[in-house]
Structure formats: C-alpha cells, structure tokens
Write an enzyme that holds these catalytic residues in place. Structure first.
Site, PDB file in Angstrom:
ATOM      1  N   ASP A 191     -13.756   7.245   5.657  1.00  0.00           N
ATOM      2  CA  ASP A 191     -12.412   6.692   5.777  1.00  0.00           C
ATOM      3  C   ASP A 191     -11.664   6.993   4.473  1.00  0.00           C
ATOM      4  OD1 ASP A 191     -10.113   5.149   5.924  1.00  0.00           O
ATOM      5  OD2 ASP A 191     -11.118   3.409   6.781  1.00  0.00           O
ATOM      6  N   ASN A 250       0.811  -1.220   0.000  1.00  0.00           N
ATOM      7  CA  ASN A 250       0.000   0.000   0.000  1.00  0.00           C
ATOM      8  C   ASN A 250       0.844   1.269   0.000  1.00  0.00           C
ATOM      9  OD1 ASN A 250      -2.470  -1.429   0.162  1.00  0.00           O
ATOM     10  ND2 ASN A 250      -2.153  -1.717   2.356  1.00  0.00           N
ATOM     11  N   GLU A 299     -16.262   4.680   2.888  1.00  0.00           N
ATOM     12  CA  GLU A 299     -14.880   4.927   2.489  1.00  0.00           C
ATOM     13  C   GLU A 299     -14.898   5.809   1.258  1.00  0.00           C
ATOM     14  OE1 GLU A 299     -12.240   1.532   2.273  1.00  0.00           O
ATOM     15  OE2 GLU A 299     -13.597   0.341   3.509  1.00  0.00           O
ATOM     16  N   LYS A 328      -0.214   4.204   4.169  1.00  0.00           N
ATOM     17  CA  LYS A 328      -0.369   3.932   2.736  1.00  0.00           C
ATOM     18  C   LYS A 328       0.365   5.001   1.935  1.00  0.00           C
ATOM     19  CE  LYS A 328      -4.425   1.016   3.175  1.00  0.00           C
ATOM     20  NZ  LYS A 328      -4.322   0.784   4.637  1.00  0.00           N
ATOM     21  N   HIS A 354     -14.380  -1.085   5.734  1.00  0.00           N
ATOM     22  CA  HIS A 354     -13.217  -1.824   6.213  1.00  0.00           C
ATOM     23  C   HIS A 354     -13.511  -2.539   7.532  1.00  0.00           C
ATOM     24  CE1 HIS A 354      -9.069  -2.304   7.860  1.00  0.00           C
ATOM     25  NE2 HIS A 354      -8.818  -2.592   6.599  1.00  0.00           N
ATOM     26  N   HIS A 372      -7.634   5.172   1.341  1.00  0.00           N
ATOM     27  CA  HIS A 372      -7.182   4.949  -0.040  1.00  0.00           C
ATOM     28  C   HIS A 372      -7.377   6.180  -0.923  1.00  0.00           C
ATOM     29  CE1 HIS A 372      -6.824   0.663   0.893  1.00  0.00           C
ATOM     30  NE2 HIS A 372      -7.954   0.818   1.548  1.00  0.00           N
TER      31      HIS A 372
END
Length: 354
Positions: free
Chosen positions: A177, A20, A148, A209, A106, A180
């Site tokens: 979240d 990541n 997310e 990440k 998640h 990513h």
C-alpha cells in the site's frame, strides 16, 4: 472519549497540519480547473458502474498516467483507496489462501482480509524473519504478504527489498500500500527500490493524499487487473470514479511528476520539525509525536487549535501500539510564514506537556 465530527468551512483560517494533502495540490489552480471543466463536460458523476456505462475516457487517461509514473504495466482506478485494498485482497485470497499481515497495516487491508476469510498470520511490525517463518510454515499455499511502504502512524518505512526477496523465495505475492509513499517519494518506494513492474509485487495507492483528489488505484500486471475487473466486488458493483475527481487526480499527477521540489519541501520540513521536538524523523510526510496519555493528546490538540494550528490526534483504539500521539503533517502546501508560526506553537505546547 467520544469522537465527534467537526465541519470546517471554505474560509477556515486555521493552519492545517492534520490533513493528508501532502503536496498541497487539492487547491492548486490547475487541479481545480481540471476538476471544474470535467464536471461541466461529463456531469457530476460517472453515471454507472465501470462494467456498465461508467468507464470514461478520463479513467483510461488517469490509469495510463499512473502506470507510466509508477513504472507499472497497468493501473485500475476505484472510487476510494479503501475499495482498492478491499478489491486486491478479496480477488486474490479466499478461505483456502494464506495472508501474512504486518501488525501495523491500514484498517482497509485488515477489513479486506476479514472479508476474504483467508487464513491469517499477523507478524510483528517490519519483522522480515517473522514473515519468512510464516511463509515457511504453510508451504504450497497461495499466500499474500501485506505491507505499507510508509506506515501512517509511526511514519517508518517498510523493508520492501527484503520482503520481496522473502516472497520470491516462497512463491508468495507482496501487496504494498503506497498511500503515504506516492508523491512524497516521487513515484513511490516500490519504484525507488527497483521493484516496480515485478509480477510478484502489486501496488495499491490512493488519489486522496498527495494527489489531492479522491479515489484509489491498483497497479500491476494486466492479468491481475483483468482478474479484478471480473471478480472484485467493490469494483464491479460500485459506481465509477467521478469525472471531477478523475480529472483532478490526473492534473495533480502531472504536476507532481514535474515538480520534485514539492517532495523536497516535505523532507526539509519534517526533518526540521523532528529535530525541534527531539523525535525521530519519519520516512513520510507525517511526524508522530508521542503523548503521555489520550487526555494529554486531546488537550494538546485543542491548545494548538486555539493558537490557530490544527494537528491530528491518534489514540486508542486507532493506534496499534496503544500509545497516544499527535500527528503532524509537514505538507508542502503551507506557506513558509505559516509553517514557521505553526512550528513555534507546536514546540511550545508539546514542551508544556512534557
């Protein structure tokens, strides 16, 4: 199939498309140097919980940097992103509250809801109408909506603007979240959609990440952060984020802010690989490649390792939709030569499976 740990050494020559480290900053010389200097100055750890003596001036520097970058009133750092998610849900929801959760959130958010003992409604993935219906079904109840910005398995983007509108209509809080999203999309999708700084939109993020370090953060109004400091058990009873990790994340954040070319490289690579494999391009850095079975996914992963390329492998029960997948990270830290070599290997081996 039983999962096993597979340690790698510092001289591992396999091209890593499984991790990541999206921007390739964990190995950046400035990030390494910042971590090493912090360890030499402060020692190996923070030494205590944040409320005792474990709050360092480094933590404040990082929190100010993150808040400024993401356009938020404030930030609070944690030892992991997992702890950040446990804290925000646990501090704002209890057995009298209602949580509306996207089906693909998640595991850390799932665990957070379980620990909070809140009333839970799980809605179909990215279904705003279902969110609205769930909110309307329990009027007057303190409610969190969990999503997310970019989902880790399918790599698709959440309808954040529509979710924020639904929450505003019903007096709910939206918790996003951005694990990513931050870095891959600059300051993240909450910021991009003009939602940063809203008192009813809270953000969690990871430092492990795009920022190539370790730790997590919650970003939002100061009143919420003060509430976490006083009530969030994963914050109160945990040792503060280690100096090396804090300094590394701070250096990485400054690099990420100054180098938009890194996220542009990710976009170009993930789009090109998706076209090569004939699958939809994701919103994030990770391309999900469906496999016909768990066995086929594991076999393809092993074949790629033999070719010098490491990719991830998702299979039940880790995959919420039950479809086994290869998980390919189109990170910016891989050289152009190695990326081209990896793409050829992936294309050949996935083609054999199909």
């Amino acid at each position: 199939m039983t999962r096993t740990l597979k340690p790698r050494g510092p001289d591992d020559r396999v091209i890593d498309l499984a991790g990541n480290d999206y921007l390739g900053l964990s190995g950046d010389p400035d990030v390494r140097r910042a971590a090493a200097e912090a360890a030499m100055l402060w020692g190996g750890g923070a030494g205590a919980s944040r409320l005792v003596t474990g709050t360092l001036t480094l933590h404040g520097d990082l929190e100010e940097e993150l808040a400024d970058w993401l356009g938020q009133p404030g930030a609070l750092t944690f030892s992991t992103g997992y702890h950040a998610n446990l804290s925000i849900v646990g501090a704002l929801a209890d057995r009298t509250a209602h949580v509306v959760s996207d089906a693909h959130i998640h595991a850390s958010l799932i665990d957070a809801v379980r620990l909070s003992r809140a009333q839970l409604t799980v809605v179909p993935h990215n279904d705003v109408d279902a969110v609205r219906a769930a909110l309307a079904a329990r009027p007057g109840v303190r409610t969190l909506v969990l999503a997310e910005s970019v989902y880790s398995v399918l790599g698709d983007e959440a309808p954040l603007t529509e979710l924020a509108e639904a929450c505003a209509e019903h007096g709910a809080l939206l918790v996003v979240d951005e694990a990513h999203g931050v870095g891959v999309h600059g300051p993240g999708l909450v910021h991009r959609h003009g939602l940063a700084g809203r008192p009813d939109v809270l953000v969690t993020a990871t430092l492990s990440k795009s920022l190539g370090s370790q730790g997590g953060a919650v970003l939002g109004p100061r009143a919420v952060l003060d509430h976490l400091v006083n009530t969030a058990r994963p914050f109160i009873f945990d040792t503060g984020l280690a100096p090396a990790s804090t300094a590394a994340a701070l250096a990485a954040a400054r690099i990420a802010r100054s180098r938009p070319d890194l996220s542009a490289t990710i976009r170009a690579r993930v789009t090109g690989l998706a076209q090569t494999l004939g699958v939809p391009a994701p919103a994030g850095a990770v391309l999900s490649v469906p496999m016909p079975s768990p066995e086929a996914a594991v076999a393809a992963q092993a074949s790629l390792v033999a070719e010098g390329v490491r990719v991830g492998c998702f299979r039940p029960p880790s995959v919420p939709d039950g479809i086994s997948r290869l998980r390919v990270t189109a990170g910016a830290g891989v050289t152009d030569e190695n990326w081209d070599r990896a793409v050829k290997a992936i294309d050949a081996i996935v083609g054999e499976v199909e």
